[in-house]
Structures are given as structure tokens and as C-alpha cells.
Design a protein around this motif. Structure first.
Motif, mmCIF file in Angstrom:
data_model
loop_
_atom_site.group_PDB
_atom_site.id
_atom_site.type_symbol
_atom_site.label_atom_id
_atom_site.label_comp_id
_atom_site.label_asym_id
_atom_site.label_seq_id
_atom_site.Cartn_x
_atom_site.Cartn_y
_atom_site.Cartn_z
ATOM 1 N N ALA A 2 0.827 -1.205 0.000
ATOM 2 C CA ALA A 2 0.000 0.000 0.000
ATOM 3 C C ALA A 2 0.860 1.252 0.000
ATOM 4 C CB ALA A 2 -0.921 0.003 1.222
ATOM 5 N N TYR A 3 0.291 2.324 -0.516
ATOM 6 C CA TYR A 3 0.931 3.635 -0.441
ATOM 7 C C TYR A 3 0.501 4.294 0.861
ATOM 8 C CZ TYR A 3 1.896 8.559 -1.364
ATOM 9 O OH TYR A 3 2.335 9.851 -1.261
ATOM 10 N N TYR A 4 1.496 4.736 1.654
ATOM 11 C CA TYR A 4 1.246 5.362 2.946
ATOM 12 C C TYR A 4 1.481 6.862 2.796
ATOM 13 C CZ TYR A 4 1.394 5.711 8.090
ATOM 14 O OH TYR A 4 1.133 6.017 9.399
ATOM 15 N N PRO A 5 0.418 7.648 2.600
ATOM 16 C CA PRO A 5 0.590 9.079 2.314
ATOM 17 C C PRO A 5 1.325 9.854 3.407
ATOM 18 C CG PRO A 5 -1.659 8.363 1.851
ATOM 19 C CD PRO A 5 -0.991 7.249 2.576
ATOM 20 N N SER A 6 1.179 9.451 4.659
ATOM 21 C CA SER A 6 1.789 10.201 5.764
ATOM 22 C C SER A 6 3.299 10.287 5.649
ATOM 23 C CB SER A 6 1.413 9.564 7.101
ATOM 24 O OG SER A 6 0.022 9.676 7.327
ATOM 25 N N VAL A 7 3.915 9.268 5.043
ATOM 26 C CA VAL A 7 5.372 9.266 4.889
ATOM 27 C C VAL A 7 5.782 9.269 3.422
ATOM 28 C CG1 VAL A 7 5.777 8.131 7.105
ATOM 29 C CG2 VAL A 7 5.428 6.739 5.059
ATOM 30 N N ASP A 8 4.769 9.361 2.532
ATOM 31 C CA ASP A 8 5.018 9.378 1.089
ATOM 32 C C ASP A 8 5.885 8.199 0.667
ATOM 33 O OD1 ASP A 8 4.948 10.239 -1.530
ATOM 34 O OD2 ASP A 8 6.662 11.573 -1.315
ATOM 35 N N ASP A 9 5.443 6.997 1.044
ATOM 36 C CA ASP A 9 6.235 5.802 0.748
ATOM 37 C C ASP A 9 5.303 4.614 0.575
ATOM 38 O OD1 ASP A 9 8.454 4.274 0.280
ATOM 39 O OD2 ASP A 9 8.976 4.005 2.396
ATOM 40 N N ILE A 10 5.814 3.604 -0.100
ATOM 41 C CA ILE A 10 5.080 2.348 -0.255
ATOM 42 C C ILE A 10 5.526 1.391 0.841
ATOM 43 C CG2 ILE A 10 4.667 0.365 -1.748
ATOM 44 C CD1 ILE A 10 4.963 2.239 -4.123
ATOM 45 N N ARG A 11 4.557 0.799 1.540
ATOM 46 C CA ARG A 11 4.847 -0.087 2.662
ATOM 47 C C ARG A 11 4.151 -1.440 2.466
ATOM 48 N NH1 ARG A 11 6.276 3.118 7.240
ATOM 49 N NH2 ARG A 11 7.779 4.651 6.460
ATOM 50 N N GLN A 12 4.611 -2.415 3.262
ATOM 51 C CA GLN A 12 4.008 -3.752 3.252
ATOM 52 C C GLN A 12 3.469 -4.056 4.646
ATOM 53 O OE1 GLN A 12 6.404 -2.626 0.595
ATOM 54 N NE2 GLN A 12 7.632 -3.515 2.237
ATOM 55 N N TYR A 13 2.283 -4.645 4.708
ATOM 56 C CA TYR A 13 1.657 -4.966 5.987
ATOM 57 C C TYR A 13 1.183 -6.420 5.976
ATOM 58 C CZ TYR A 13 1.421 0.138 6.086
ATOM 59 O OH TYR A 13 1.732 1.475 6.040
ATOM 60 N N ARG A 14 1.580 -7.157 7.000
ATOM 61 C CA ARG A 14 1.081 -8.525 7.131
ATOM 62 C C ARG A 14 -0.392 -8.463 7.505
ATOM 63 N NH1 ARG A 14 4.909 -12.489 10.569
ATOM 64 N NH2 ARG A 14 2.832 -13.220 11.168
ATOM 65 N N VAL A 15 -1.215 -9.138 6.727
ATOM 66 C CA VAL A 15 -2.655 -9.055 6.937
ATOM 67 C C VAL A 15 -3.060 -9.638 8.292
ATOM 68 C CG1 VAL A 15 -4.902 -9.825 6.050
ATOM 69 C CG2 VAL A 15 -3.144 -9.027 4.468
ATOM 70 N N ASP A 16 -2.351 -10.668 8.754
ATOM 71 C CA ASP A 16 -2.723 -11.258 10.046
ATOM 72 C C ASP A 16 -2.363 -10.354 11.221
ATOM 73 O OD1 ASP A 16 -0.019 -12.113 9.139
ATOM 74 O OD2 ASP A 16 0.111 -12.961 11.146
ATOM 75 N N ARG A 17 -1.625 -9.272 10.976
ATOM 76 C CA ARG A 17 -1.305 -8.315 12.024
ATOM 77 C C ARG A 17 -2.175 -7.063 11.947
ATOM 78 N NH1 ARG A 17 5.355 -8.508 11.877
ATOM 79 N NH2 ARG A 17 5.586 -10.570 12.819
ATOM 80 N N MET A 18 -3.074 -7.037 10.995
ATOM 81 C CA MET A 18 -3.987 -5.899 10.850
ATOM 82 C C MET A 18 -5.219 -6.126 11.722
ATOM 83 S SD MET A 18 -3.616 -5.490 6.694
ATOM 84 C CE MET A 18 -4.624 -4.021 6.551
ATOM 85 N N ARG A 19 -5.687 -5.060 12.343
ATOM 86 C CA ARG A 19 -6.863 -5.140 13.202
ATOM 87 C C ARG A 19 -7.829 -4.007 12.853
ATOM 88 N NH1 ARG A 19 -4.417 -9.108 13.925
ATOM 89 N NH2 ARG A 19 -3.861 -10.165 15.883
ATOM 90 N N ASN A 20 -9.115 -4.282 13.081
ATOM 91 C CA ASN A 20 -10.141 -3.245 12.913
ATOM 92 C C ASN A 20 -10.051 -2.597 11.536
ATOM 93 O OD1 ASN A 20 -12.310 -1.642 13.682
ATOM 94 N ND2 ASN A 20 -11.019 -0.094 14.663
ATOM 95 N N VAL A 21 -10.032 -3.417 10.495
ATOM 96 C CA VAL A 21 -9.891 -2.920 9.118
ATOM 97 C C VAL A 21 -11.224 -2.347 8.640
ATOM 98 C CG1 VAL A 21 -9.290 -3.553 6.748
ATOM 99 C CG2 VAL A 21 -8.126 -4.663 8.674
ATOM 100 N N ARG A 22 -11.171 -1.122 8.140
ATOM 101 C CA ARG A 22 -12.379 -0.469 7.633
ATOM 102 C C ARG A 22 -12.105 0.167 6.274
ATOM 103 N NH1 ARG A 22 -9.968 1.292 12.037
ATOM 104 N NH2 ARG A 22 -10.704 3.440 11.870
ATOM 105 N N VAL A 23 -13.023 -0.011 5.361
ATOM 106 C CA VAL A 23 -12.925 0.617 4.043
ATOM 107 C C VAL A 23 -13.644 1.962 4.105
ATOM 108 C CG1 VAL A 23 -13.496 0.423 1.599
ATOM 109 C CG2 VAL A 23 -12.823 -1.612 2.888
ATOM 110 N N GLN A 24 -12.950 3.007 3.705
ATOM 111 C CA GLN A 24 -13.500 4.356 3.752
ATOM 112 C C GLN A 24 -14.287 4.664 2.478
ATOM 113 O OE1 GLN A 24 -12.410 6.185 6.880
ATOM 114 N NE2 GLN A 24 -12.219 3.967 7.027
ATOM 115 N N ASP A 25 -15.170 5.660 2.587
ATOM 116 C CA ASP A 25 -15.942 6.080 1.414
ATOM 117 C C ASP A 25 -15.055 6.799 0.396
ATOM 118 O OD1 ASP A 25 -18.294 5.064 2.461
ATOM 119 O OD2 ASP A 25 -18.812 6.934 3.481
ATOM 120 N N GLU A 26 -14.025 7.462 0.894
ATOM 121 C CA GLU A 26 -13.151 8.241 0.027
ATOM 122 C C GLU A 26 -12.322 7.333 -0.881
ATOM 123 O OE1 GLU A 26 -9.567 11.586 0.428
ATOM 124 O OE2 GLU A 26 -10.496 10.714 2.208
#
Length: 331
Positions: free
Chosen positions: A202-226
Motif C-alpha cells: 500500500a501507499y502510505y501518504p503520511s510518509v510518502d512511501d510504499i509499505r508492506q503490511y502482514r494481513v494477520d497483524r492488521m486489526r479493525n480494518v475499515r474501508v472508507q468512502d473516500e
């Protein structure tokens, strides 16, 4: 007092003929009109002539493909359903892939395997009763990764911003949130399967960089309207090809000498188009563009003295530091 049975309608009869052909017939196990009729419930009050008419209609239909085989002129025809989307070996591949996926719970695995067996005839389904045994048990928790993966796939496809919390386990075996529990707000670019785990790139706008996230370490995932507009020049496959164990980092020009016995290891990792130069001293040299990361160091160290990094100097120094650290552990 016995309640008289109610005859089934013509539509219900046709649907039952379809169900019987799907469940009990295949190319090597064909059914005669009598075979099909005999599988109707005794109280259905269906005559064999009506079944014959239904089968003849299906034989001419392009919606429900039924094939008829007549061995000799004058002999009765035998029928089978000829519209299955999967061959038996393809179903086996699907079942093995599900069994090997450690993020799927045992109950969910069993439920999915039962569904897959219904995609073929009952006779062929018996060939799918033996399951793949996974050597290493799953170490993942009960987080609903399946639902999260579906959510992320949809967000990526629809180009919606995603918010989630992220963390990892501590030495107390308790899950600890990173970023003081604050949300990560990212633009999902794609899901990657690596080392038996899902990763979100994913692109992480706060640091202007592309990052990788392990899905099993993600919590409370929500899709935004934007929604967001992705970079049209970003190539997910090219990006992940340069990474090791999904660690990101600055690109470097790796040059390393490997023992000949590791040639297949290198080909598995870099492909047949890798820049490899063979030497006559039992070694070969590899040149590749890779991400400088802990993942790269760990991968190189896996092969011990059978690999020597030649370039760049920053990686040579990092390998020396790690070697000294390991040596001191065993003094």
C-alpha cells in the motif's frame, strides 16, 4: 389416516432430473432413462415417459449440456452431465491449496472442501476424500483473515482508502498495537502471497512511501468512502520481485558469489533470466537489483559459507557485522 402425496409439478420434475444428472453422472458413469427414473422419490408419482421427455429436452438444450451415448443402434441411450467447469485434477489442486493455507481455520477448511466435492459427481467426489497433510501446524491466531482479505481485495479493486490498526506480538505473547494504537490510513495497491502469508502492499501518504503490511497483524480494518487515484506506472509484480520476505528498502545493485550447488536456489528466487556468470572454480556470480533490507541479509545468511557478497560495500559491512555477532554468541 395416511395423507396422500402431492404430485410434483412439471417444473419440479425437470429440476429433479437436472439434480440427478449433476450428482450421479459423469463421462464414465452414464445413466439410462430407467436409472434416472429410479432415483425419483417413490411418492413423487412421476412416470418414466415424463422423465424421457425431460431428458430429451435437456439433450437438445444449450443451457444445460447433456450428452447421450448409444453403443449400438437399437440399444438404449445413456446420459451424463457434460458441463462441469473443473476437471478432477483441477479440483484436487484447489483442495490442496486450501489445505495448505495456514490462515484458514480447520472448520473453514472442511467446509470449503465439502463444497468443492459437490462440483463433481458423487462417484468422482470419492476420489477427493484423501486430504493434503501440512507438515507444519499453523501458528496464527483466530483473527478472521478470510474476511479481511476479501475486504482488501474489494477496496483495491474499487480504489477506496483503507484504515486499520497494526501491531505484533511481544515476548509476553500478547498482541501489541503499533503507532500508539492510532489508525494507519493507506491506499491499497495489491495483495501478495509470500511465505504462507498474505501481505498488503500500500501507499502510505503520511510518509510518502510504499509499505508492506502482514494481513494477520492488521486489526479493525475499515474501508472508507473516500477513493484515491493510484500511480498508473506502479508495477506490483516488479516491485515485489526485488523484495526479500516482504521487507522493503532502498534499491541496491547486489553482486554475490555462490557455490554451484545453490544454482537452483538462485533460479527459484530470481528466475531463469537472472544475470548469472558461471565460473570454473565451482562458483557462479549473480548480479541483481534488490531492496537493501533485513530480509535480504537473512536470506543471504541462510546459505552460510556457500555465498559471499561482493558488492555493495554497505551490504558487505552488514554481513560482516552479522557474522561477528553470530561468532560471539558461540565463544
Amino acid at each position: 389416516m395416511t395423507v396422500p402425496s402431492t404430485p410434483i409439478t412439471a417444473r419440479e420434475r425437470l429440476l429433479e432430473v437436472i439434480r440427478i444428472l449433476e450428482a450421479y453422472s459423469d463421462e464414465d458413469d452414464r445413466l439410462s432413462i430407467h436409472d434416472i427414473h429410479s432415483r425419483f422419490p417413490e411418492d413423487s408419482q412421476v412416470g418414466i415417459g415424463a422423465v424421457r421427455e425431460d431428458v430429451a429436452a435437456l439433450e437438445e438444450s444449450i443451457v444445460f449440456p447433456v450428452s447421450a451415448v448409444q453403443e449400438k443402434l437399437g440399444m438404449p441411450k445413456h446420459y451424463y452431465y457434460d458441463g462441469r467447469p473443473f476437471e478432477i485434477h483441477e479440483l484436487r489442486l484447489l483442495m490442496d491449496a486450501i489445505s495448505a493455507a495456514k490462515f484458514i481455520s480447520r472448520n473453514e477448511t472442511n467446509r470449503l472442501l465439502m463444497k468443492i466435492r459437490k462440483l463433481t459427481s458423487r462417484r468422482l467426489a470419492k476420489q477427493l476424500t484423501n486430504e493434503l497433510h501440512v507438515a507444519e501446524p499453523s501458528a496464527q491466531d483466530a483473527t478472521n483473515i478470510v474476511a479481511t482479505v476479501q475486504l482488501l481485495h474489494e477496496a483495491t479493486h474499487e480504489k477506496h482508502i483503507v484504515a486499520f490498526q497494526y501491531g505484533r506480538y511481544g515476548t509476553d505473547l500478547q498482541f501489541q498495537l503499533s503507532n500508539e494504537g492510532q489508525d494507519y490510513i493507506i491506499h491499497p495497491l495489491g495483495l501478495v502471497w509470500n511465505n504462507d502469508r498474505y501481505y498488503l502492499v500500500a501507499y502510505y501518504p503520511s510518509v510518502d512511501d510504499i509499505r508492506q503490511y502482514r494481513v494477520d497483524r492488521m486489526r479493525n480494518v475499515r474501508v472508507q468512502d473516500e477513493q484515491f487515484v493510484p500511480n498508473p506506472y506502479f508495477d506490483l509484480q516488479a516491485y515485489t520481485k526485488k523484495m526479500f520476505h516482504m521487507f522493503g528498502g532502498e534499491l541496491i545493485s547486489l553482486e554475490a558469489r555462490f557455490s554451484d550447488k545453490l544454482i537452483n536456489v538462485v533460479i527459484d528466487r530470481f528466475g531463469l533470466d537472472a544475470n548469472i556468470q558461471d565460473h570454473e572454480d565451482g562458483t557462479f556470480r549473480l548480479k541483481a537489483q534488490v531492496a537493501m533490507s533485513e530480509g535480504l541479509v537473512r536470506w543471504l545468511f541462510r546459505w552460510g559459507g556457500d555465498v559471499k557478497v561482493m558488492h555493495p560495500q554497505e551490504l558487505v559491512s552488514r554481513m560482516k557485522e552479522e557474522a561477528e555477532k553470530m561468532y560471539k554468541h558461540y565463544l
